[in-house]
Design a protein around this motif. Structure first.
Motif, PDB file in Angstrom:
ATOM      1  N   TYR A  80       0.871  -1.246   0.141  1.00  0.00           N
ATOM      2  CA  TYR A  80      -0.182   0.076  -0.134  1.00  0.00           C
ATOM      3  C   TYR A  80       0.734   1.354   0.069  1.00  0.00           C
ATOM      4  CZ  TYR A  80      -2.878   3.985   1.758  1.00  0.00           C
ATOM      5  OH  TYR A  80      -3.498   5.076   1.601  1.00  0.00           O
ATOM      6  N   HIS A  81       1.869   1.400   0.745  1.00  0.00           N
ATOM      7  CA  HIS A  81       2.689   2.467   1.263  1.00  0.00           C
ATOM      8  C   HIS A  81       3.485   2.727  -0.489  1.00  0.00           C
ATOM      9  CE1 HIS A  81       1.750   2.381   5.279  1.00  0.00           C
ATOM     10  NE2 HIS A  81       2.184   3.599   5.336  1.00  0.00           N
TER      11      HIS A  81
ATOM     12  N   TRP B  36       2.393   1.705  -3.300  1.00  0.00           N
ATOM     13  CA  TRP B  36       1.252   1.933  -4.379  1.00  0.00           C
ATOM     14  C   TRP B  36       1.108   3.546  -4.214  1.00  0.00           C
ATOM     15  CZ3 TRP B  36      -3.841   3.643  -3.087  1.00  0.00           C
ATOM     16  CH2 TRP B  36      -4.623   3.766  -4.088  1.00  0.00           C
ATOM     17  N   TRP B  37       0.909   4.115  -3.001  1.00  0.00           N
ATOM     18  CA  TRP B  37       0.534   5.491  -2.848  1.00  0.00           C
ATOM     19  C   TRP B  37       1.832   6.441  -3.055  1.00  0.00           C
ATOM     20  CZ3 TRP B  37       1.521   9.720  -0.358  1.00  0.00           C
ATOM     21  CH2 TRP B  37       0.408  10.877  -0.260  1.00  0.00           C
TER      22      TRP B  37
ATOM     23  N   ARG C  92       3.738   9.568  -6.693  1.00  0.00           N
ATOM     24  CA  ARG C  92       3.822  10.800  -6.085  1.00  0.00           C
ATOM     25  C   ARG C  92       5.049  11.313  -5.833  1.00  0.00           C
ATOM     26  NH1 ARG C  92      -0.917   8.318  -4.538  1.00  0.00           N
ATOM     27  NH2 ARG C  92      -2.639   9.807  -4.565  1.00  0.00           N
TER      28      ARG C  92
ATOM     29  N   PRO D  17       5.354  10.982   0.390  1.00  0.00           N
ATOM     30  CA  PRO D  17       5.543  10.156  -0.686  1.00  0.00           C
ATOM     31  C   PRO D  17       7.241   9.596  -0.297  1.00  0.00           C
ATOM     32  CG  PRO D  17       4.702  11.686  -1.772  1.00  0.00           C
ATOM     33  CD  PRO D  17       4.624  12.219  -0.350  1.00  0.00           C
TER      34      PRO D  17
ATOM     35  N   GLU E 299     -12.363   7.432   5.112  1.00  0.00           N
ATOM     36  CA  GLU E 299     -11.190   6.813   4.219  1.00  0.00           C
ATOM     37  C   GLU E 299     -11.093   5.310   4.728  1.00  0.00           C
ATOM     38  OE1 GLU E 299      -9.363   8.604   1.972  1.00  0.00           O
ATOM     39  OE2 GLU E 299     -10.262  10.459   2.291  1.00  0.00           O
TER      40      GLU E 299
ATOM     41  N   GLU F  84      -7.520   3.640   4.283  1.00  0.00           N
ATOM     42  CA  GLU F  84      -6.617   4.012   5.448  1.00  0.00           C
ATOM     43  C   GLU F  84      -6.965   3.397   6.680  1.00  0.00           C
ATOM     44  OE1 GLU F  84      -6.018   8.153   6.532  1.00  0.00           O
ATOM     45  OE2 GLU F  84      -6.203   8.878   4.268  1.00  0.00           O
TER      46      GLU F  84
END
Length: 165
Positions: A23-24, A26-27, A31, A53, A136, A139
């Motif tokens: 997840y980290h 991917w996000w 960015r 990011p 969210e 999250e």
């Protein structure tokens, strides 16, 4: 604790760590690339980039490095459990601090946003956590994954015979 339970817990915590790292990445990774491409323009205007990011990618790399370092006998299993526990708790605490300080306004001269993605932060830390679980949900799931991983790291640290001093 018997070997079967320890193996199951190790597998569960590995899966949880992979989920949070994925997840980290991917996000954060896309960015981070955008900020790196626009670094000169942002630096020229004195606008600080969003640090998340870079922190997300660093966090994911650190989390994924643990199993690699254990399998290469660079880090003991005990130290890996301690580091995993610390990283999961640190991620949760950093997330709370980010949202409780106005989405990083504490770190810049920019005013804190009043709302973000349809929610506002008011009241207690528990309200902020609950608010994010409702508004969210991704999250909320990731923070649940991290807290569950932290709990499993603590259980393994205490009960895994291979992690004793």
């Amino acid at each position: 604790m018997d070997d079967r339970t320890v193996r199951w817990l190790r597998g569960a915590v590995a899966a949880l760590v992979f989920v949070t790292a994925a997840y980290h990445l991917w996000w954060g990774f896309p960015r981070m690339l955008v900020y790196l491409q626009a670094a000169t323009a942002l630096a020229g205007q004195g606008i600080p980039p969003d640090p998340r990011p870079f922190l997300f990618v660093g966090f994911a790399v650190a989390v994924l490095a643990g199993p690699y370092l254990v399998t290469r006998d660079v880090v003991s299993l005990r130290r890996a459990y301690q580091a995993g526990l610390a990283l999961m708790v640190l991620s949760f605490v950093a997330w709370v601090v980010w949202h409780e300080t106005g989405h990083g306004a504490l770190f810049t001269d920019l005013p804190a946003p009043e709302t973000d993605a349809g929610h506002s932060h008011g009241g207690t830390v528990l309200h902020t956590v609950y608010d994010h679980y409702v508004t969210e949900p991704v999250e909320g799931v990731i923070k649940t994954v991290e807290l569950t991983a932290a709990a499993l790291f603590a259980v393994l640290l205490r009960n895994d015979p291979d992690a004793r001093e």
